[in-house]
Each structure stands twice: as structure tokens, then as C-alpha cells.
Design an enzyme around this catalytic site. Structure first.
Site, PDB file in Angstrom:
ATOM      1  N   ARG A  17      39.190 -15.337  45.461  1.00  0.00           N
ATOM      2  CA  ARG A  17      40.249 -15.748  46.469  1.00  0.00           C
ATOM      3  C   ARG A  17      41.575 -14.995  46.061  1.00  0.00           C
ATOM      4  O   ARG A  17      42.149 -14.698  47.093  1.00  0.00           O
ATOM      5  CB  ARG A  17      40.704 -17.263  46.286  1.00  0.00           C
ATOM      6  CG  ARG A  17      40.560 -18.019  47.665  1.00  0.00           C
ATOM      7  CD  ARG A  17      40.985 -19.376  47.496  1.00  0.00           C
ATOM      8  NE  ARG A  17      42.021 -19.867  48.281  1.00  0.00           N
ATOM      9  CZ  ARG A  17      42.089 -20.173  49.320  1.00  0.00           C
ATOM     10  NH1 ARG A  17      41.122 -20.599  50.068  1.00  0.00           N
ATOM     11  NH2 ARG A  17      43.197 -20.502  49.789  1.00  0.00           N
TER      12      ARG A  17
ATOM     13  N   TYR B 213      45.654 -14.686  62.976  1.00  0.00           N
ATOM     14  CA  TYR B 213      46.995 -15.563  63.695  1.00  0.00           C
ATOM     15  C   TYR B 213      47.653 -16.191  62.571  1.00  0.00           C
ATOM     16  O   TYR B 213      46.924 -16.665  61.537  1.00  0.00           O
ATOM     17  CB  TYR B 213      46.282 -16.555  64.736  1.00  0.00           C
ATOM     18  CG  TYR B 213      45.375 -17.564  64.196  1.00  0.00           C
ATOM     19  CD1 TYR B 213      43.929 -17.007  64.105  1.00  0.00           C
ATOM     20  CD2 TYR B 213      45.492 -18.635  63.870  1.00  0.00           C
ATOM     21  CE1 TYR B 213      42.936 -17.854  64.067  1.00  0.00           C
ATOM     22  CE2 TYR B 213      44.457 -19.593  63.432  1.00  0.00           C
ATOM     23  CZ  TYR B 213      43.003 -19.081  63.553  1.00  0.00           C
ATOM     24  OH  TYR B 213      42.026 -19.742  63.090  1.00  0.00           O
TER      25      TYR B 213
ATOM     26  N   LYS C 163      51.706 -25.921  58.838  1.00  0.00           N
ATOM     27  CA  LYS C 163      51.601 -27.242  58.962  1.00  0.00           C
ATOM     28  C   LYS C 163      52.723 -27.995  59.381  1.00  0.00           C
ATOM     29  O   LYS C 163      53.807 -27.746  58.939  1.00  0.00           O
ATOM     30  CB  LYS C 163      51.001 -27.697  57.536  1.00  0.00           C
ATOM     31  CG  LYS C 163      49.761 -27.235  57.236  1.00  0.00           C
ATOM     32  CD  LYS C 163      48.496 -28.067  57.723  1.00  0.00           C
ATOM     33  CE  LYS C 163      47.263 -27.210  57.387  1.00  0.00           C
ATOM     34  NZ  LYS C 163      46.811 -27.294  56.058  1.00  0.00           N
TER      35      LYS C 163
ATOM     36  N   HIS D  39      38.145 -30.008  56.411  1.00  0.00           N
ATOM     37  CA  HIS D  39      38.047 -28.853  56.782  1.00  0.00           C
ATOM     38  C   HIS D  39      37.317 -27.698  56.224  1.00  0.00           C
ATOM     39  O   HIS D  39      36.733 -26.890  56.909  1.00  0.00           O
ATOM     40  CB  HIS D  39      39.539 -28.307  56.653  1.00  0.00           C
ATOM     41  CG  HIS D  39      39.860 -27.011  56.778  1.00  0.00           C
ATOM     42  ND1 HIS D  39      40.238 -26.401  57.896  1.00  0.00           N
ATOM     43  CD2 HIS D  39      39.824 -25.887  55.694  1.00  0.00           C
ATOM     44  CE1 HIS D  39      40.152 -25.129  57.731  1.00  0.00           C
ATOM     45  NE2 HIS D  39      40.235 -24.850  56.563  1.00  0.00           N
TER      46      HIS D  39
ATOM     47  N   SER E 285      43.501 -29.642  61.674  1.00  0.00           N
ATOM     48  CA  SER E 285      44.010 -28.930  62.911  1.00  0.00           C
ATOM     49  C   SER E 285      44.455 -29.725  63.973  1.00  0.00           C
ATOM     50  O   SER E 285      45.546 -29.107  64.474  1.00  0.00           O
ATOM     51  CB  SER E 285      43.037 -27.939  63.068  1.00  0.00           C
ATOM     52  OG  SER E 285      42.690 -26.964  61.945  1.00  0.00           O
TER      53      SER E 285
END
Ligand code: 76R
Length: 274
Positions: free
Chosen positions: A154, A168, A172, A195, A246
Site C-alpha cells: 500500500r 477521481y 467523506k 466497502h 459511498s
């Protein structure tokens, strides 16, 4: 003139990430073949330098719609990244290119991965293992190794050569009734697990980099997706729109999509060649 600085600015962990999207304005350009070649040589020299710099990477994109040419740079050194950005802007600017959008972020570890304590709890409560036993300790050791590898990937990803690219920025929400930042950690973690479950179901079809930009740019994250088939990008983003995180908390910025391509190919396409 004094010598350019050789000073380094490296973060405590992770890499700096810079997305740069340019549009070609033919009217502003001095359209002769020689300067175009010069431009290409200059950009290719810069890219070779970036790709040859330790732990730095550069992807080039042929974009669809609002921009024509895109770059994603990864670097552990902000001075270096900054120099590449300015040199590229100056080079392209002289040849009729204007910057449409830029995004500055950093790779980051996730706040919501399983902790050692949680994994130990699962081993005792679900698998009936006894802390201190060889089996328990063996499983904890492999858990630690897995997590170390996961965090490493990561923080220090390798950009893939997959054909389709989408980017994009997102936030939040921080609104009365929908304030992500006021939720308790346990609730955020549970939501993020849902998610991640959707995300993992696209393993092998979508590669995602969520890079953090709080304090660095206008949005809180940049979402960079790669796929071989654009269908998969459309599918994952659509499916996630219905996922509670989302649906209730996501706020999204402009989309930039296109194909990975060498800059020479973008130049050929713009020149009207096949
Ligand atoms: O780090 C991990 O892979 C563990 C789980 C995970 C986290 C913590 C994860 C998995 N994501 C995490 C964090 Mn994600 N992600 C997005 C988008 O369009 C939309 O609706 C959302 C845009 C996509 C498409 C996506 C894909 N993710 C985040 C965060 C930070 C939240 C925070 O810290 O508060 C954002 C903004 C975000 C957004 N996510 C995954 C994916 C995919 C494909 C995965 C699975 C990765 C894998 O297991 O290989």
C-alpha cells in the site's frame, strides 16, 4: 545563477503522488514538426530520468474528453517531484499545452485493517486456540507477515501496465446527519469492512490506489483505478455507489479516464496519425 538544490525532502513513510492532466490547445501552439519533436524528446528525457530515479515511477496516459495527456508520478522525494512538475509544465506550456487538473497526494496505510489484538481475539474465540500455544503463535506470526507485506504494498505500490485508467478525487461528508468524522471508530471500521468486501470481489479485475490528500490538496483522497476492461471500472464504481459508505458519506469530484500510452503515441494521435 546558483546551482539547483540537491536537498531531499522525504516523508516519514510512503511516497508522494502527483497526477497531472493537460489539454492540447492547437491554436496556442506554434505547429511545426520540429518543435513537436523537441517537445517529445524533452518529455521523454524527463520520464526516463523519473523512471531511473530510485523508487520513483511515472505512468503516461492518453486521456478521453476534457484532457488529452496525463501523468502519474510517484516519488519519495518532494524536491525531485516538484522539479519534474515544473520542468514538464514549462516544456508543455511552450508547445500549446495547458494544465487542466492536478492532484497532489501521498500513499498511506489504512486505518481500518485488522489489528493484532482483533486477530488474536478471533483465534481464541472462533478457532478455540490458546494464546501461547505453538499453533496460536504460528498463526500470529503469519498474520504479522501478511500485514507487513500488505502495508508495504500500500505504501510502496508498483504501477501496473493495465490498459484502462480512471481517476477521481473524493471526500467523506461532514454534514449534519452525515458526518463521517464524527462517527465512532468502530462504526467507521464496520462500514469500511463492507466497502472492502466489494473491493476484494474485483481482485484481479481492478487495481485501486487510494492516496491521501488531506492537508495537501482540495479533496481528501484521490482514487486511481486501473483495469484491462473499462467495464470493470464502471461496474465497481456503480456497485460502490450503493454501498452504505459511498451512498451516505461519499462526495466525488471530476473524472479523468483514458488509456495508458507512451507520450509518442499521444503525439501521433494528436497529429492525426492512426
Ligand atoms: O486497504 C485495504 O485494501 C483494506 C480495505 C480498504 C480500505 C481501508 C479498501 C479496499 N479501501 C479502503 C479505503 Mn477503497 N476504494 C474507494 C473507491 O467510488 C466510490 O464510491 C469509492 C472510490 C474505490 C473504487 C475503492 C476500491 N477506499 C478507502 C478510502 C479511505 C477511507 C478512510 O480512510 O476513511 C476511500 C476514500 C476509498 C475509496 N477499496 C478497497 C477499493 C477496492 C477495489 C478495494 C479492495 C482492495 C483489495 O483488497 O485488493
Amino acid at each position: 545563477m546558483s546551482e539547483p538544490t540537491t536537498e531531499k525532502l522525504e516523508p516519514k513513510e510512503g511516497l508522494f503522488v502527483l497526477h497531472l492532466f493537460y489539454r492540447f490547445e492547437p491554436r496556442a501552439a506554434t505547429a511545426s514538426e520540429a518543435p513537436a519533436k523537441l517537445l517529445l524528446a524533452g518529455v521523454e528525457t524527463l520520464l526516463a530520468e523519473a523512471r531511473g530515479t530510485n523508487r520513483s515511477q511515472a505512468a503516461t496516459l492518453s486521456l478521453i474528453g476534457p484532457a488529452d495527456l496525463g501523468f502519474v508520478f510517484l516519488s519519495p522525494d518532494l524536491y525531485q517531484l516538484h522539479r519534474w512538475e515544473k520542468r514538464l509544465g514549462a516544456l508543455l506550456g511552450r508547445h500549446g499545452w495547458t494544465k487542466v487538473f492536478s492532484f497532489f497526494s501521498m500513499t498511506e496505510r489504512s486505518d481500518y485493517t485488522t489489528s493484532e489484538e482483533e486477530h488474536a481475539d478471533q483465534l481464541t474465540s472462533q478457532e478455540g486456540l490458546v494464546p501461547g500455544s505453538p499453533e496460536f503463535e504460528g498463526k500470529m506470526k503469519s498474520f504479522r507477515e501478511r500485514m507487513r507485506h500488505y502495508t508495504e504494498v500500500r505504501l510502496y505500490p508498483t504501477l501496473p501496465d493495465w490498459r484502462f485508467f480512471a481517476f477521481y478525487p473524493m471526500n467523506k461528508k461532514r454534514e449534519p446527519g452525515a458526518n463521517w468524522y464524527a462517527l465512532p471508530f468502530s462504526e467507521r471500521k464496520e462500514l469500511m469492512q463492507g466497502h472492502a468486501r466489494i473491493g476484494r470481489s474485483y481482485a484481479g479485475r481492478v487495481i485501486q490506489y487510494v492516496t491521501g490528500s488531506t492537508g495537501l490538496d482540495d479533496w481528501e483522497w484521490g482514487v486511481t483505478l486501473f483495469a484491462q476492461d473499462p467495464y470493470e471500472v464502471k461496474a465497481i464504481v456503480a456497485e460502490m455507489r450503493f454501498d452504505p459508505v459511498s451512498a451516505h458519506y461519499g462526495e466525488f469530484g471530476p473524472f479523468f479516464t483514458g488509456l495508458q500510452a507512451p507520450v509518442s503515441e499521444v503525439a501521433l494521435r494528436l497529429a492525426g496519425s492512426p
